[in-house]
Structure formats: C-alpha cells, structure tokens
Design a protein around this motif. Structure first.
Motif, mmCIF file in Angstrom:
data_model
loop_
_atom_site.group_PDB
_atom_site.id
_atom_site.type_symbol
_atom_site.label_atom_id
_atom_site.label_comp_id
_atom_site.label_asym_id
_atom_site.label_seq_id
_atom_site.Cartn_x
_atom_site.Cartn_y
_atom_site.Cartn_z
ATOM 1 N N GLY A 43 0.855 -1.210 -0.042
ATOM 2 C CA GLY A 43 0.118 -0.113 0.084
ATOM 3 C C GLY A 43 1.094 1.184 0.072
ATOM 4 N N ILE A 44 0.264 2.178 0.089
ATOM 5 C CA ILE A 44 1.161 3.619 0.226
ATOM 6 C C ILE A 44 1.114 4.000 1.647
ATOM 7 C CG2 ILE A 44 1.088 5.993 -0.466
ATOM 8 C CD1 ILE A 44 -0.460 5.083 -3.046
ATOM 9 N N SER A 45 2.031 4.384 2.335
ATOM 10 C CA SER A 45 2.363 4.733 3.473
ATOM 11 C C SER A 45 3.153 6.230 3.484
ATOM 12 C CB SER A 45 3.167 3.850 4.402
ATOM 13 O OG SER A 45 2.638 2.765 4.584
ATOM 14 N N SER A 46 2.691 7.034 4.559
ATOM 15 C CA SER A 46 3.269 8.411 4.720
ATOM 16 C C SER A 46 4.080 8.221 6.144
ATOM 17 C CB SER A 46 2.158 9.465 4.731
ATOM 18 O OG SER A 46 1.676 9.410 6.087
ATOM 19 N N THR A 47 5.066 9.052 6.064
ATOM 20 C CA THR A 47 6.055 9.142 7.410
ATOM 21 C C THR A 47 5.589 10.424 7.939
ATOM 22 O OG1 THR A 47 7.991 10.025 5.884
ATOM 23 C CG2 THR A 47 7.743 7.608 6.307
ATOM 24 N N PRO A 48 5.798 10.423 9.367
ATOM 25 C CA PRO A 48 5.559 11.844 9.941
ATOM 26 C C PRO A 48 6.368 12.965 9.533
ATOM 27 C CG PRO A 48 5.519 10.051 11.408
ATOM 28 C CD PRO A 48 6.117 9.428 10.388
ATOM 29 N N ALA A 49 5.837 14.120 9.351
ATOM 30 C CA ALA A 49 6.499 15.371 8.945
ATOM 31 C C ALA A 49 7.684 15.827 9.802
ATOM 32 C CB ALA A 49 5.895 16.423 8.432
ATOM 33 N N ASN A 56 2.735 17.773 10.988
ATOM 34 C CA ASN A 56 3.707 17.248 11.896
ATOM 35 C C ASN A 56 3.103 16.277 12.781
ATOM 36 O OD1 ASN A 56 5.861 16.823 13.565
ATOM 37 N ND2 ASN A 56 5.674 18.513 14.979
ATOM 38 N N GLY A 57 3.833 15.012 12.743
ATOM 39 C CA GLY A 57 3.264 13.906 13.484
ATOM 40 C C GLY A 57 2.049 13.189 12.985
ATOM 41 N N VAL A 58 1.660 13.543 11.657
ATOM 42 C CA VAL A 58 0.609 12.798 10.919
ATOM 43 C C VAL A 58 1.134 11.797 10.066
ATOM 44 C CG1 VAL A 58 -1.387 13.158 9.395
ATOM 45 C CG2 VAL A 58 -0.895 14.934 10.911
ATOM 46 N N SER A 59 0.459 10.508 10.131
ATOM 47 C CA SER A 59 0.995 9.367 9.250
ATOM 48 C C SER A 59 -0.131 8.409 9.020
ATOM 49 C CB SER A 59 2.097 8.527 9.797
ATOM 50 O OG SER A 59 1.562 8.070 10.929
ATOM 51 N N ARG A 85 0.088 14.488 -3.686
ATOM 52 C CA ARG A 85 0.270 13.112 -3.884
ATOM 53 C C ARG A 85 0.652 12.564 -2.368
ATOM 54 N NH1 ARG A 85 2.400 12.199 -10.003
ATOM 55 N NH2 ARG A 85 0.606 13.016 -10.895
ATOM 56 N N LEU A 86 0.361 13.103 -1.394
ATOM 57 C CA LEU A 86 0.718 12.769 -0.222
ATOM 58 C C LEU A 86 -0.196 11.268 0.097
ATOM 59 C CD1 LEU A 86 1.030 15.621 2.056
ATOM 60 C CD2 LEU A 86 2.921 14.623 1.073
#
Length: 86
Positions: A43-49, A56-59, A85-86
């Motif tokens: 899948g697609i994962s984001s990393t915390p900013a 900030n802190g959102v994933s 495209r986040l």
C-alpha cells in the motif's frame, strides 16, 4: 433583441477562447527518475513530517485493494493532500 445579441457575443468570445485553447501545442511532461513498482503489495504509507511542518506527526497507510475516503470540513486541505500526492 439586445439580450440575444449580447448572448451571441458572449458565446462567440467563449468559442474563440476554446478554439485558441485547442490550438495550443502539446507539451510532454516528464516524470520523476524513481522506478514505479511492478505491483503494489503493501500500500502507500506516509511518514511523519519533521517539526515545523503543518502535518507534523501525521502518518497514514492506504492499503492495497481498499477503497479509502478522505473526509473533512471545507478548507481542511483534502484536495491539497490529493494534489500533492501525499
């Protein structure tokens, strides 16, 4: 009669802009240099900013094969997330 003439003038301006738009030369956009995976498995994962960023802190993770809805209030930057495209 004047309203009809005004409508014809307005429509001719629109059509002129439309024809000009279609006459623009085609532009090729080049993509990034990273290879696209053959098959998306996780899948697609984001990393915390990092600190100081708005998210900030959102994933989150968008799993493969799942239907995901992005829901929020007006002005909550839902479209910005999609367009960047986040």
């Amino acid at each position: 009669m004047l309203l009809g003439i005004a409508a014809l003038y307005k429509d001719s301006l629109f059509l002129g802009n439309l024809v000009d738009f279609f006459a623009l030369p085609e532009q090729q956009r080049k993509g990034g240099t990273r290879p696209f995976p053959d098959k998306l498995r996780k899948g697609i994962s984001s990393t915390p900013a990092p600190a100081g960023f708005v998210l900030n802190g959102v994933s989150f993770t968008l799993p493969v094969g799942e239907c995901v809805a992005l829901v929020g209030q007006n002005g909550a930057d839902k479209t910005t997330l999609v367009l960047t495209r986040l």
